[in-house]
Design a protein around this motif. Structure first.
Motif, mmCIF file in Angstrom:
data_model
loop_
_atom_site.group_PDB
_atom_site.id
_atom_site.type_symbol
_atom_site.label_atom_id
_atom_site.label_comp_id
_atom_site.label_asym_id
_atom_site.label_seq_id
_atom_site.Cartn_x
_atom_site.Cartn_y
_atom_site.Cartn_z
ATOM 1 N N VAL A 60 56.602 44.673 40.159
ATOM 2 C CA VAL A 60 55.182 44.312 40.135
ATOM 3 C C VAL A 60 55.012 42.897 39.587
ATOM 4 O O VAL A 60 54.217 42.105 40.099
ATOM 5 N N ASN A 61 55.786 42.550 38.559
ATOM 6 C CA ASN A 61 55.714 41.200 38.005
ATOM 7 C C ASN A 61 56.063 40.140 39.039
ATOM 8 O O ASN A 61 55.372 39.124 39.180
ATOM 9 N N GLU A 62 57.121 40.376 39.781
ATOM 10 C CA GLU A 62 57.567 39.404 40.794
ATOM 11 C C GLU A 62 56.523 39.265 41.898
ATOM 12 O O GLU A 62 56.231 38.154 42.358
ATOM 13 N N TRP A 63 55.949 40.384 42.317
ATOM 14 C CA TRP A 63 54.956 40.318 43.383
ATOM 15 C C TRP A 63 53.664 39.656 42.897
ATOM 16 O O TRP A 63 53.030 38.914 43.644
ATOM 17 N N CYS A 64 53.300 39.891 41.638
ATOM 18 C CA CYS A 64 52.106 39.242 41.092
ATOM 19 C C CYS A 64 52.267 37.722 41.086
ATOM 20 O O CYS A 64 51.308 36.990 41.364
ATOM 21 N N ASP A 65 53.472 37.248 40.772
ATOM 22 C CA ASP A 65 53.725 35.802 40.809
ATOM 23 C C ASP A 65 53.517 35.258 42.216
ATOM 24 O O ASP A 65 52.863 34.232 42.418
ATOM 25 N N THR A 66 54.088 35.949 43.192
ATOM 26 C CA THR A 66 53.958 35.510 44.583
ATOM 27 C C THR A 66 52.517 35.606 45.058
ATOM 28 O O THR A 66 51.996 34.709 45.725
ATOM 29 N N TRP A 67 51.857 36.705 44.695
ATOM 30 C CA TRP A 67 50.473 36.940 45.128
ATOM 31 C C TRP A 67 49.538 35.870 44.587
ATOM 32 O O TRP A 67 48.659 35.376 45.294
ATOM 33 N N MET A 68 49.726 35.488 43.333
ATOM 34 C CA MET A 68 48.858 34.485 42.726
ATOM 35 C C MET A 68 49.016 33.118 43.389
ATOM 36 O O MET A 68 48.059 32.349 43.469
ATOM 37 N N GLN A 69 50.189 32.814 43.874
ATOM 38 C CA GLN A 69 50.393 31.526 44.549
ATOM 39 C C GLN A 69 49.484 31.410 45.771
ATOM 40 O O GLN A 69 48.908 30.353 46.034
ATOM 41 N N THR A 78 37.103 32.126 40.262
ATOM 42 C CA THR A 78 37.628 33.355 40.882
ATOM 43 C C THR A 78 39.086 33.560 40.506
ATOM 44 O O THR A 78 39.515 34.683 40.225
ATOM 45 N N VAL A 79 39.850 32.465 40.471
ATOM 46 C CA VAL A 79 41.263 32.546 40.100
ATOM 47 C C VAL A 79 41.412 32.957 38.640
ATOM 48 O O VAL A 79 42.260 33.791 38.297
ATOM 49 N N ARG A 80 40.574 32.410 37.770
ATOM 50 C CA ARG A 80 40.648 32.766 36.350
ATOM 51 C C ARG A 80 40.367 34.250 36.137
ATOM 52 O O ARG A 80 41.008 34.907 35.309
ATOM 53 N N GLN A 81 39.409 34.786 36.885
ATOM 54 C CA GLN A 81 39.108 36.214 36.762
ATOM 55 C C GLN A 81 40.303 37.054 37.195
ATOM 56 O O GLN A 81 40.648 38.050 36.545
ATOM 57 N N ALA A 82 40.959 36.661 38.287
ATOM 58 C CA ALA A 82 42.134 37.396 38.763
ATOM 59 C C ALA A 82 43.267 37.327 37.746
ATOM 60 O O ALA A 82 43.954 38.329 37.491
ATOM 61 N N GLU A 83 43.455 36.170 37.149
ATOM 62 C CA GLU A 83 44.513 36.033 36.136
ATOM 63 C C GLU A 83 44.245 36.930 34.932
ATOM 64 O O GLU A 83 45.183 37.517 34.364
ATOM 65 N N LEU A 130 44.063 46.024 41.307
ATOM 66 C CA LEU A 130 45.370 46.625 41.575
ATOM 67 C C LEU A 130 45.459 47.071 43.024
ATOM 68 O O LEU A 130 46.493 46.885 43.686
ATOM 69 N N ALA A 131 44.385 47.659 43.541
ATOM 70 C CA ALA A 131 44.358 48.097 44.939
ATOM 71 C C ALA A 131 44.504 46.900 45.879
ATOM 72 O O ALA A 131 45.189 46.984 46.911
ATOM 73 N N GLN A 132 43.874 45.788 45.539
ATOM 74 C CA GLN A 132 43.978 44.574 46.355
ATOM 75 C C GLN A 132 45.419 44.061 46.390
ATOM 76 O O GLN A 132 45.936 43.688 47.454
ATOM 77 N N ILE A 133 46.064 44.058 45.240
ATOM 78 C CA ILE A 133 47.437 43.570 45.147
ATOM 79 C C ILE A 133 48.375 44.457 45.962
ATOM 80 O O ILE A 133 49.245 43.969 46.698
ATOM 81 N N PHE A 134 48.197 45.767 45.873
ATOM 82 C CA PHE A 134 49.075 46.675 46.615
ATOM 83 C C PHE A 134 48.765 46.648 48.109
ATOM 84 O O PHE A 134 49.661 46.812 48.936
ATOM 85 N N ALA A 135 47.508 46.451 48.477
ATOM 86 C CA ALA A 135 47.168 46.354 49.901
ATOM 87 C C ALA A 135 47.874 45.153 50.527
ATOM 88 O O ALA A 135 48.384 45.224 51.664
ATOM 89 N N ASP A 136 47.934 44.045 49.791
ATOM 90 C CA ASP A 136 48.637 42.863 50.297
ATOM 91 C C ASP A 136 50.144 43.093 50.329
ATOM 92 O O ASP A 136 50.840 42.560 51.198
ATOM 93 N N ALA A 137 50.651 43.882 49.388
ATOM 94 C CA ALA A 137 52.080 44.209 49.396
ATOM 95 C C ALA A 137 52.432 45.069 50.611
ATOM 96 O O ALA A 137 53.491 44.896 51.230
ATOM 97 N N VAL A 138 51.545 45.996 50.958
ATOM 98 C CA VAL A 138 51.748 46.810 52.167
ATOM 99 C C VAL A 138 51.733 45.920 53.404
ATOM 100 O O VAL A 138 52.585 46.037 54.288
#
Length: 356
Positions: A60-69, A78-83, A130-138
């Motif tokens: 999850v940590n690795e994907w969060c790094d990639t997702w934030m990029q 909007t980015v600050r809220q996500a962080e 969390l749902a948004q992050i996993f939807a993008d991972a799918v």
């Protein structure tokens, strides 16, 4: 294509290829284990749930790094809220592989957040992130399905907005510094949000026709949606008052409101001035924010007989559902009107002339 072969050292090597022709292999001490693994991978290929084993090890940590990029293309706020949301997500799931996160883990997490005393709305927002992050991972092929769904989602909190009285609104206006009084009028009678008020330019107001054209928010960022940029009609009396303010407080800049140094007014400065004015208004709750002036406008329109579509348009909501979810309790009880409608039908009922 799949196969099992015995190597010289006695291990069994199982191999198969995915739909793209990439080959995968694993070694097993027993042939039956190799066959079981091949059967599992074949089933995943058929059902469309196959994941590259290397990608499946992504945490999850690795994907969060990639997702934030990729997410940094959004505006800074909007980015600050996500962080901020990711801090809690990493704390709960960071070392886990994406595929190891189960719905039960998500439900336990949201329950823990609520037990910490976080508001229902914030817990709901964290689950949505969390749902948004996993939807993008799918979508990226890292996991076959998301552990987040309506079953794991907590309920969003429902809090009735605070509605000031008309007397309190005018008292707020009088208690504000003279050069900031239009802020109360723009919130209570135009429905502008805090950042929209600070971003309003003199050229955004058509004083002659009585129309406010919201276009940017503080500092000078375009409004996100087409709905939020909808023009808002205002009465002539309000247009005249805003025009008089421009003449009384001319500015070298383009902004309608500015601070004592002539610079654009910031939301923080405006909210601070609002808080100070609020203390001078009798009976006004200390929890009232500048945003609550929009609720006053909604109550004013509803009391005047405006329907949900009109209120939606004036508040520039994206959908009527948002309007109803927020203000349905303000519409008058319909019991008497429905009784009157049915009574009118009975009153006009033809009378039977025959005998029973």
């Amino acid at each position: 294509m799949a196969s099992i072969s015995k190597r010289a050292e006695g291990m069994w090597r199982a191999r198969y290829r995915d739909h793209d022709g990439r080959e995968y292999a694993r070694h097993f001490a027993r042939k039956v284990d190799a066959q079981r693994w091949l059967d599992e991978q074949a089933s995943k290929l058929v059902t469309g749930t196959h994941i590259d084993p290397k990608l499946a090890r992504t945490t999850v940590n690795e994907w969060c790094d990639t997702w934030m990029q990729g997410y940094r293309v959004h505006r800074a706020s909007t980015v600050r809220q996500a962080e901020t949301h990711l801090v809690r997500i990493r704390k709960a799931f960071g070392p886990m592989q994406l595929g190891a996160v189960r719905p039960s883990h998500v439900r336990t997490w949201t329950a823990q957040l609520a037990a910490e005393g976080l508001s229902a709305n914030y817990v709901y927002a964290l689950h949505a992130r969390l749902a948004q992050i996993f939807a993008d991972a799918v979508h990226d092929g890292l996991v076959p399905r998301s552990p987040c769904s309506r079953r794991t989602s907590p309920r969003a909190g429902k809090q009735r907005p605070y509605v000031a009285t008309t007397e309190q609104v005018w008292a707020l206006n009088d208690a504000m510094p003279a050069h900031l009084r239009p802020a109360i009028l723009l919130g209570a009678f135009v429905g502008l949000r805090l950042a929209e008020t600070c971003g309003l330019r003199v050229t955004d107001i058509d004083f002659l026709r009585g129309i406010v054209h919201p276009a940017v928010q503080y500092p000078a960022e375009p409004l996100k949606t087409e709905t939020s940029r909808m023009p808002v009609p205002i009465p002539q009396s309000l247009a005249l008052e805003l025009s008089a303010h421009v003449k009384a407080y001319p500015s070298e800049g383009e902004w309608l409101l500015f601070n004592e140094w002539g610079d654009q007014l910031s939301p923080r400065t405006l909210q601070r001035a609002f808080n100070d004015a609020r203390k001078a208004v009798a009976g006004l709750s200390p929890a009232v924010r500048y945003h609550d002036l929009r609720h006053y406008l909604a109550s004013l329109l509803i009391a005047s007989g405006a329907d949900v579509k009109v209120v939606q348009a004036r508040l520039r909501h994206a959908s009527a559902k948002t309007t109803l979810d927020t203000y349905s309790h303000l519409w008058p009880d319909s019991d008497d009107s429905t009784r009157a409608a049915i009574e009118a039908v009975f009153a006009g009922r033809p009378r039977c002339t025959g005998t029973i």
